[in-house]
Structures are given as C-alpha cells and as structure tokens.
Scaffold this active site. Structure first.
Site, PDB file in Angstrom:
ATOM      1  N   HIS A  82       0.857  -1.190   0.000  1.00  0.00           N
ATOM      2  CA  HIS A  82       0.000   0.000   0.000  1.00  0.00           C
ATOM      3  C   HIS A  82       0.890   1.237   0.000  1.00  0.00           C
ATOM      4  O   HIS A  82       1.959   1.243   0.596  1.00  0.00           O
ATOM      5  CB  HIS A  82      -0.875  -0.011   1.261  1.00  0.00           C
ATOM      6  N   ASP A 161     -15.527   2.449   7.253  1.00  0.00           N
ATOM      7  CA  ASP A 161     -14.467   3.402   6.885  1.00  0.00           C
ATOM      8  C   ASP A 161     -14.949   4.331   5.773  1.00  0.00           C
ATOM      9  O   ASP A 161     -14.642   5.518   5.774  1.00  0.00           O
ATOM     10  CB  ASP A 161     -13.200   2.666   6.434  1.00  0.00           C
ATOM     11  N   ARG A 168     -15.117  12.648   7.509  1.00  0.00           N
ATOM     12  CA  ARG A 168     -13.860  13.326   7.876  1.00  0.00           C
ATOM     13  C   ARG A 168     -13.503  14.378   6.837  1.00  0.00           C
ATOM     14  O   ARG A 168     -13.029  15.465   7.164  1.00  0.00           O
ATOM     15  CB  ARG A 168     -12.722  12.302   8.001  1.00  0.00           C
ATOM     16  N   SER A 183      -8.078   3.772   9.304  1.00  0.00           N
ATOM     17  CA  SER A 183      -8.695   3.759   7.981  1.00  0.00           C
ATOM     18  C   SER A 183      -7.877   2.891   7.016  1.00  0.00           C
ATOM     19  O   SER A 183      -8.416   2.024   6.311  1.00  0.00           O
ATOM     20  CB  SER A 183      -8.786   5.207   7.473  1.00  0.00           C
ATOM     21  N   LYS A 187      -8.891  -1.540   5.907  1.00  0.00           N
ATOM     22  CA  LYS A 187      -9.126  -2.020   4.535  1.00  0.00           C
ATOM     23  C   LYS A 187      -8.153  -3.150   4.185  1.00  0.00           C
ATOM     24  O   LYS A 187      -8.493  -4.071   3.455  1.00  0.00           O
ATOM     25  CB  LYS A 187      -9.003  -0.859   3.545  1.00  0.00           C
TER      26      LYS A 187
HETATM   27  N1  URA Z   1      -5.793   6.741   3.107  1.00  0.00           N
HETATM   28  C1  URA Z   1      -6.842   6.107   3.678  1.00  0.00           C
HETATM   29  O1  URA Z   1      -7.276   5.065   3.225  1.00  0.00           O
HETATM   30  N2  URA Z   1      -7.408   6.668   4.766  1.00  0.00           N
HETATM   31  C2  URA Z   1      -6.962   7.816   5.320  1.00  0.00           C
HETATM   32  O2  URA Z   1      -7.492   8.255   6.312  1.00  0.00           O
HETATM   33  C3  URA Z   1      -5.860   8.458   4.703  1.00  0.00           C
HETATM   34  C4  URA Z   1      -5.293   7.889   3.596  1.00  0.00           C
END
Ligand code: URA
Length: 424
Positions: A82, A161, A168, A183, A187
């Site tokens: 990621h 999320d 947010r 967050s 995932k």
């Molecule tokens: N990427 C994400 O998936 N969530 C965040 O809060 C910031 C970057």
C-alpha cells in the site's frame, strides 16, 4: 450502550472498549447512527486522540463492519502493498510482478485516484481489456495460479471506513493519526492481508508534507498493525518531486514496463528495488529482485498478470497504444543553473487539468494524457533544455498545462544535491 455515552467518553478522554467501537462501526455502516453524531465523535477523537489499543480496536471494528476476504490456503507467504499516494506513483505496477517473480504471492485491492494523486486502478484500466472487477473468489484463484492478483475495492469491504472517511473529508478531521491509521489498516485486514508493506510518502506531492509527521505515521502504522494482528513494514519515501519520469495513466504503465524490462535505473527503479528487498526481508526470503529483472522473470510475470486479467499483450511490444494526439514541450528559459525543486503538486494538478485525473468522483479519465518530467532535483540545466513534455487531447489543453508547468521548477545558481528517494 448509547452513541451519546460513546461520544461523551471520547470527549472526556475515557478509553472505549472493543464492543463500543463495534457499536460505532456497525452504526456507521448500516446508517443507524446519524451523521451528526458520527461527526461529533470524529471531532472528539481528532482533538483528544486515541490510544494504540483503541486505534487497533477501531481498526478491527471497521474491518468487521462488512465482508472480509479469506485468503487462507494460498501458497504462502502472501503479501499486500500500500502507498499513501503520490504524483507519478506507479510503484504497485512494478512491485507486484517483481515480488511474484521472487516467489511471493501478492494480492491487492486498489482504489481509483482522487485529486492530484493518481490511482492504480485507473492506470491498469488504461491497458485495453484489463479487468479491474475480479470477485474475491476469482482473485484468490488467480493469485493461487500465477502468484498475483489485483482488483478494485468492493463497497462491501470496511463500509464503516467509507462512511467515516467521507465525513472526515467535510468536518476537518482527516489529518488525525489514529483515524488515518485505522482507515488504512482496516481495509488491508478486510482484504485478507497478513503482511503489508506500506510506502509512506512524504513531501508536497503527498498527504504528509514533512518528515516528522510521516515518520510518526509510519511508526503508528507498525505499532497498531501488530496489535491488530497484521504484520506491517513501513518505508518513508520522498514525494517532493514527481516519482519517476511520467505522471498520467498509460504513460505510467509504459514506464513500469520499461523498469521491469531493465531499461530504467533512476530513483523510481531504486524505490521499487528497495521496497522489494524490504518485503522479502520481512517474510524471511533472500531472493534477489535485481536478478528477477535481469533474468526476464519480472517482465514475464507482468505479461502473465496482464493476460490473466484480459489485458492486451500489445502493451509489451509497442509504445503506440493510448498515445495522445497533441504534444508540447516546456523549456528552460533562464541561464545555466541547477534544479532546486520540482513542485510535484503542480505536476499532479496539471495531469488532472489535462483529463488524466478526476476533479469529482464521476469524471471520466483520458488514459492517454499526462506529463513527462525530464529533470530531477540536482540536475544541471542549460538554456533551452526541455523540462517537461506534455501529452494532451488537444492543443488548448496542452498549452494550459504547459503554462502551469512553466512555474513548477525552481533553479539555483550553485550546485544542488540530488534528493534521496528513501527517507527512512
Ligand atoms: N488513506 C486512507 O485510506 N485513509 C486515510 O485516512 C488516509 C489515507
């Protein structure tokens, strides 16, 4: 248990339990908690922070708020990758085949880009025929067969999320370390990951503008990951200038192919090799990623991957696919000098302006357009030298991008040191 009690506890810095985070995440996912209460809780969490234990519990609660992909049974070790996102960041396109060629199984879900940072899904979608909608079962079967699979994120994955992130975005609560960490990790866990390498980008082209904040984020991701049962390895890398030569979807795929064929050796190639080494060390394997490129195994793996997801093999044999009709060059108008900075954000926004990214979610993308950056920080430049090459849908778009790029570079009359790509 009521949501008012939960908000009051976080407001008063009292720790929440896993059951309370489950209640909150479930309520966000199934819309039984209204946005104004979720927003109030987010602001309390933003202002008072959450402990690592709470962040791990929020991570797991969000991961459990929807479907979880079960990758058990894949040839081990299976890994995920990621990046926090940046301009010209096509690292996934190189790293996945590189790691698979070194004997790992790589399974990844990627999102589309929004704003100045492009998305891997959009880049792969520029390959004619490439499918980005594999089901979890198809993904697992393909990963088992060839060691590599990538698909778009399903809405069923960590839906809490999705709701909290959207809130947010409009309540000034995005830049909170525990909220960012939970967050990202929720995932990854919902996608079935066991081990993840996280490329934390730092600089003007990224989410974290300075090294101190990026280092804090990277340490928190490793600590909380381990508490949530996920092995996380982080690397903080430079995003203060565009990554590699290209920004724009098809252009970036072409660049990734050149790296895998061993035709490139610059900062972007160094980054990919560093991340591959770090991942292999994390899972205790000593394969050599440079050898995978030299031997042709890495490009062969990419060919196998593109074929498995229905993409055209033409992308490997010709540069003449997805070529934009209009071109312009931005040249250096001053005297001999050294490149002091290249504003990655300006380059990213120029690509969006050309139609290579989205201003709003429903925009369609032109895969052919983008910007080639022909200089790096520290390079010596001479009068008239080409700095940027713009690929555009028409002459007007090319001119507009050229004008904004003309102000993207600063020069120094004295030599400037190149910037390292790996920061920590
Ligand atoms: N990427 C994400 O998936 N969530 C965040 O809060 C910031 C970057």
């Amino acid at each position: 248990m009521t949501v008012i009690d939960i908000i009051a506890k976080t407001r008063d810095r009292a720790p929440l339990s896993r059951a309370e985070f489950d209640f909150l995440a479930r309520g966000a996912a199934n819309a039984t908690i209204p946005d104004y209460q979720l927003a109030a809780w987010l602001m309390a969490a933003y202002l008072n922070g959450l402990s690592d234990q709470e962040t791990a519990n929020l991570t797991l609660a969000m991961a459990d708020s929807g479907e979880r992909v079960d990758l058990a049974g894949l040839p081990k070790p299976w890994v995920d990758k990621h990046s926090t996102g940046g301009v010209g960041d096509k690292t996934t396109l190189v790293l996945l085949p590189l790691l698979a060629a070194c004997g790992l199984t790589v399974v990844k879900m990627s999102g589309p880009g929004l704003g100045k940072t492009g998305g891997t899904i959009d880049k792969l979608a520029s390959i004619p025929g490439f499918r980005t909608d594999l089901s979890p079962d198809q993904m697992k079967e393909q990963a088992g067969a060839i060691g590599i699979a990538l698909t778009g994120q399903t809405p069923a994955l960590a839906p809490a999320d999705k709701v909290l992130y959207a809130l947010r975005d409009v309540t000034a609560t995005v830049p909170s370390l525990p909220l960012i960490v939970s967050s990202i990790l929720s995932k990854k866990i919902a996608g079935g990951a066991e081990t993840v390498i996280l490329d934390v980008k730092c600089g003007r082209g990224a989410f974290m503008p300075d090294l101190e904040r990026a280092t804090e984020l990277s340490a928190a991701l490793e600590r909380v990951g381990s508490q949530a049962g996920l092995r996380v390895k982080t690397v903080v890398t430079d995003m203060d200038q565009p990554l590699g030569r290209t920004a724009g979807n098809a252009l970036e795929v072409k660049e990734a192919i050149r790296v895998l064929k061993g035709m490139e050796s610059g900062r972007f190639t160094q980054l990919c090799l560093h991340l591959a080494h770090a991942m292999l060390a994390t899972v205790g394997m000593d394969a050599d990623p440079s050898e995978a490129i030299r031997s042709g195994k890495a490009i062969a793996k990419m060919e196998q991957w593109v074929a498995a997801q229905g993409g055209s093999a033409e992308v490997f044999t010709s540069e003449n696919w997805q070529v934009a009709p209009s071109h312009t060059e931005v040249t250096h108008t001053g005297g001999s000098a050294w490149v002091e900075s290249i504003d990655a954000e300006t380059v990213g926004l120029a690509v969006v302006g050309l139609g290579g990214g989205r201003k709003i979610k429903s925009d369609t993308i032109d895969p052919r357009v983008g910007v080639e950056t022909l200089i790096e920080v520290g390079d010596a430049v001479t009068p008239g030298q080409t700095l940027f090459h713009v690929h555009a849908a028409d002459h007007h778009a090319a001119e507009a991008a050229g004008q904004s790029l003309a102000g993207a570079t600063r020069f120094s009359a004295v030599p400037v040191s190149p910037r390292p790509v790996i920061l920590s």
